[in-house]
Design a protein around this motif. Structure first.
Motif, short mmCIF file in Angstrom:
data_model
loop_
_atom_site.label_atom_id
_atom_site.label_comp_id
_atom_site.label_asym_id
_atom_site.label_seq_id
_atom_site.Cartn_x
_atom_site.Cartn_y
_atom_site.Cartn_z
N SER A 181 0.86 -1.18 0.00
CA SER A 181 0.00 0.00 0.00
C SER A 181 0.89 1.23 0.00
CB SER A 181 -0.93 0.01 1.22
OG SER A 181 -0.18 0.00 2.42
N ALA A 182 0.41 2.29 -0.67
CA ALA A 182 1.20 3.52 -0.73
C ALA A 182 0.27 4.70 -0.92
CB ALA A 182 2.21 3.45 -1.88
N ASP A 183 0.66 5.82 -0.34
CA ASP A 183 -0.13 7.04 -0.52
C ASP A 183 -0.06 7.51 -1.97
OD1 ASP A 183 -0.74 7.03 2.19
OD2 ASP A 183 1.00 8.26 2.71
N SER A 184 1.10 7.36 -2.59
CA SER A 184 1.26 7.73 -3.99
C SER A 184 2.41 6.94 -4.59
CB SER A 184 1.50 9.24 -4.14
OG SER A 184 2.76 9.60 -3.57
N ALA A 185 2.40 6.88 -5.91
CA ALA A 185 3.47 6.20 -6.64
C ALA A 185 3.72 6.96 -7.93
CB ALA A 185 3.10 4.75 -6.94
N THR A 186 4.99 7.21 -8.24
CA THR A 186 5.37 7.94 -9.45
C THR A 186 6.31 7.08 -10.27
OG1 THR A 186 5.20 10.04 -8.24
CG2 THR A 186 6.38 10.07 -10.34
N TRP A 187 6.04 7.00 -11.57
CA TRP A 187 6.84 6.16 -12.46
C TRP A 187 8.18 6.82 -12.73
CZ3 TRP A 187 7.20 1.41 -14.00
CH2 TRP A 187 7.88 1.07 -15.16
N ASP A 188 9.25 6.07 -12.48
CA ASP A 188 10.61 6.54 -12.72
C ASP A 188 11.20 5.74 -13.87
OD1 ASP A 188 13.19 7.44 -12.70
OD2 ASP A 188 13.63 6.92 -10.62
N SER A 189 11.15 6.33 -15.07
CA SER A 189 11.61 5.61 -16.26
C SER A 189 13.12 5.54 -16.35
CB SER A 189 11.05 6.30 -17.52
OG SER A 189 11.49 7.65 -17.59
N GLU A 190 13.85 6.32 -15.52
CA GLU A 190 15.30 6.33 -15.57
C GLU A 190 15.93 5.59 -14.39
OE1 GLU A 190 16.47 10.37 -15.84
OE2 GLU A 190 15.58 10.68 -17.83
N ALA A 191 15.12 4.87 -13.64
CA ALA A 191 15.65 4.15 -12.48
C ALA A 191 16.61 3.06 -12.93
CB ALA A 191 14.50 3.54 -11.68
N VAL A 192 17.58 2.76 -12.07
CA VAL A 192 18.58 1.73 -12.34
C VAL A 192 18.38 0.58 -11.36
CG1 VAL A 192 21.06 1.24 -12.43
CG2 VAL A 192 20.19 3.48 -13.17
N PRO A 193 18.39 -0.67 -11.80
CA PRO A 193 18.73 -1.14 -13.16
C PRO A 193 17.54 -1.12 -14.12
CG PRO A 193 18.40 -3.02 -11.73
CD PRO A 193 18.25 -1.80 -10.86
N THR A 194 16.31 -1.05 -13.62
CA THR A 194 15.13 -1.05 -14.49
C THR A 194 14.15 0.02 -14.01
OG1 THR A 194 14.04 -2.73 -13.11
CG2 THR A 194 15.33 -3.52 -15.01
N PRO A 195 13.32 0.54 -14.90
CA PRO A 195 12.30 1.51 -14.48
C PRO A 195 11.40 0.91 -13.40
CG PRO A 195 12.47 1.43 -16.87
CD PRO A 195 13.28 0.29 -16.35
N CYS A 196 10.88 1.77 -12.52
CA CYS A 196 10.06 1.28 -11.41
C CYS A 196 9.16 2.39 -10.91
CB CYS A 196 10.94 0.77 -10.27
SG CYS A 196 11.86 2.09 -9.43
N TRP A 197 8.28 2.02 -9.98
CA TRP A 197 7.41 2.98 -9.32
C TRP A 197 8.05 3.43 -8.01
CZ3 TRP A 197 3.14 4.95 -11.63
CH2 TRP A 197 2.60 4.24 -12.71
N ARG A 198 8.25 4.75 -7.84
CA ARG A 198 8.75 5.31 -6.60
C ARG A 198 7.56 5.58 -5.68
NH1 ARG A 198 14.26 4.54 -6.27
NH2 ARG A 198 15.23 5.10 -8.27
N LEU A 199 7.64 5.07 -4.44
CA LEU A 199 6.51 5.13 -3.52
C LEU A 199 6.71 6.20 -2.46
CD1 LEU A 199 5.93 1.30 -2.91
CD2 LEU A 199 5.01 2.74 -4.74
N VAL A 200 5.60 6.81 -2.09
CA VAL A 200 5.56 7.71 -0.94
C VAL A 200 4.58 7.12 0.06
CG1 VAL A 200 4.93 10.01 -0.10
CG2 VAL A 200 6.10 9.75 -2.31
#
Length: 350
Positions: A181-200
């Protein structure tokens, strides 16, 4: 004659459907909360992007109308009688109609894949912007599954920002059940090693038997989905008939027991064949009638079209709600009317 009649029927039928579609979206022309209005270019662009999808809905009607127009013109100028007297059979005479209908059917397959891939998401974006009257569109409550079968629930999704508010994921890895569960999630297309959702405000709860463990997490690694997958899931729920074969395949891979997707996969194969089937059914009603009675043939042919699409709608609905096997739901109407059309064509009164 058939090509000219097809162009006329195309402009007439698709034009009317386009007008009805615009009339059903009069909110596009209303004043926005900030006092502005939607640019006319946006509305015209939406209409242009939507035209191929409207055509895919009515293509069999266009083909059938073109075939009836063609035969009516032949009958009006007594060219049918001249051809028959010259030793040309009615089936050979109407071969261009059958080949044209088959060509349209093949074209529908290609158009559905091409238009959906290149135009579909942009059309949906414009529709949402014009409907919600804001550039920052919002989509409420999207439910989907990832390739592993985990359930993803996004309370609010902002596609332009690639951001989710109030995210919940329920699934399992082996014997471990987990809930994210997360209050929000933002897509990080430049994350290493693969793109992912950053959670708050992200939390992970794992359960194994009677053991439960809870921890804070900053990125979503348990499931695999992208912003495009969320838009596709929303389209599958809101506009399943507008899905392409590729999109149905992706959704079915994530939800293999969904009868709606199974039925639509077969239906997208059979619906283009309605171009040929309807021509086979309707043409015989126009041949062999006395001079001046063409209207009776048009009425009879139109009634056969109504019966065809009524049965087609019923069987498809039964397949999508699980009352009929997807294979039978999609192919029954085509096989029944295709056989009937072949018999009528073989026994045309000439």
């Amino acid at each position: 004659l058939f090509i000219g009649a097809y162009a006329t029927a195309l402009l007439l039928i698709v034009g009317l459907v386009e007008i009805f579609d615009v009339a059903s979206h009069l909110d596009f022309f209303k004043e926005w909360p900030d006092g502005s209005t939607a640019p006319t270019s946006w509305i015209l662009r939406y209409c242009a992007l939507n035209a191929p999808f409207l055509y895919l809905q009515v293509a069999p009607f266009v083909t059938t109308a073109a075939a009836l127009f063609t035969i009516s013109k032949l009958l009006k100028h007594n060219e049918l009688v001249a051809c028959l007297n010259a030793g040309i059979s009615a089936r050979r005479l109407f071969l261009p109609l059958y080949l044209g209908a088959l060509f349209v059917a093949v074209g529908m397959f290609a158009l559905r894949e091409t238009a959906t891939t290149r135009l579909g998401f942009e059309r949906d974006r414009l529709a949402d912007v014009l409907d919600q009257q804001t550039d920052d569109r919002k989509i409420d409550t999207i439910r989907m599954r990832d390739v592993e079968g985990n359930v993803v629930i996004a309370a609010r999704f902002f596609p332009e920002r690639e951001r989710i508010e109030n995210l919940q994921v329920i699934g399992r890895r082996g014997a471990v059940y987990f809930v994210v569960s997360a209050d929000s999630a933002t897509w990080d297309s430049e994350a290493v090693p693969t793109p992912c959702w950053r959670l708050v405000g992200g939390h992970l709860r794992e359960e194994l038997g009677e053991t439960s463990k809870r921890s804070e997490i900053e990125r979503l690694e348990q499931v695999d989905f992208t912003p495009r997958d969320l838009l596709l899931a929303r389209k599958g729920d809101k506009d399943p008939m507008g899905l392409s074969f590729t999109e149905i395949g992706r959704l079915a891979a994530r939800d293999p027991y969904n009868l709606e997707y199974q039925t639509l996969f077969h239906y997208h194969l059979t619906f283009p064949l309605a171009n040929l089937v309807l021509v086979l059914i309707t043409v015989p009603f126009m041949v062999g009638r006395e001079r001046g009675k063409n209207l009776e043939g048009v009425v009879a042919a139109s009634m056969m079209c109504v019966v065809y699409f009524a049965l087609d709608f019923v069987t498809r609905s039964l397949g999508m709600d699980g009352s009929l096997a997807p294979l039978w739901a999609s192919w029954t109407t085509v096989l029944v009317f295709g056989s009937l059309g072949s018999a009528l064509t073989e026994g045309m009164r000439t």
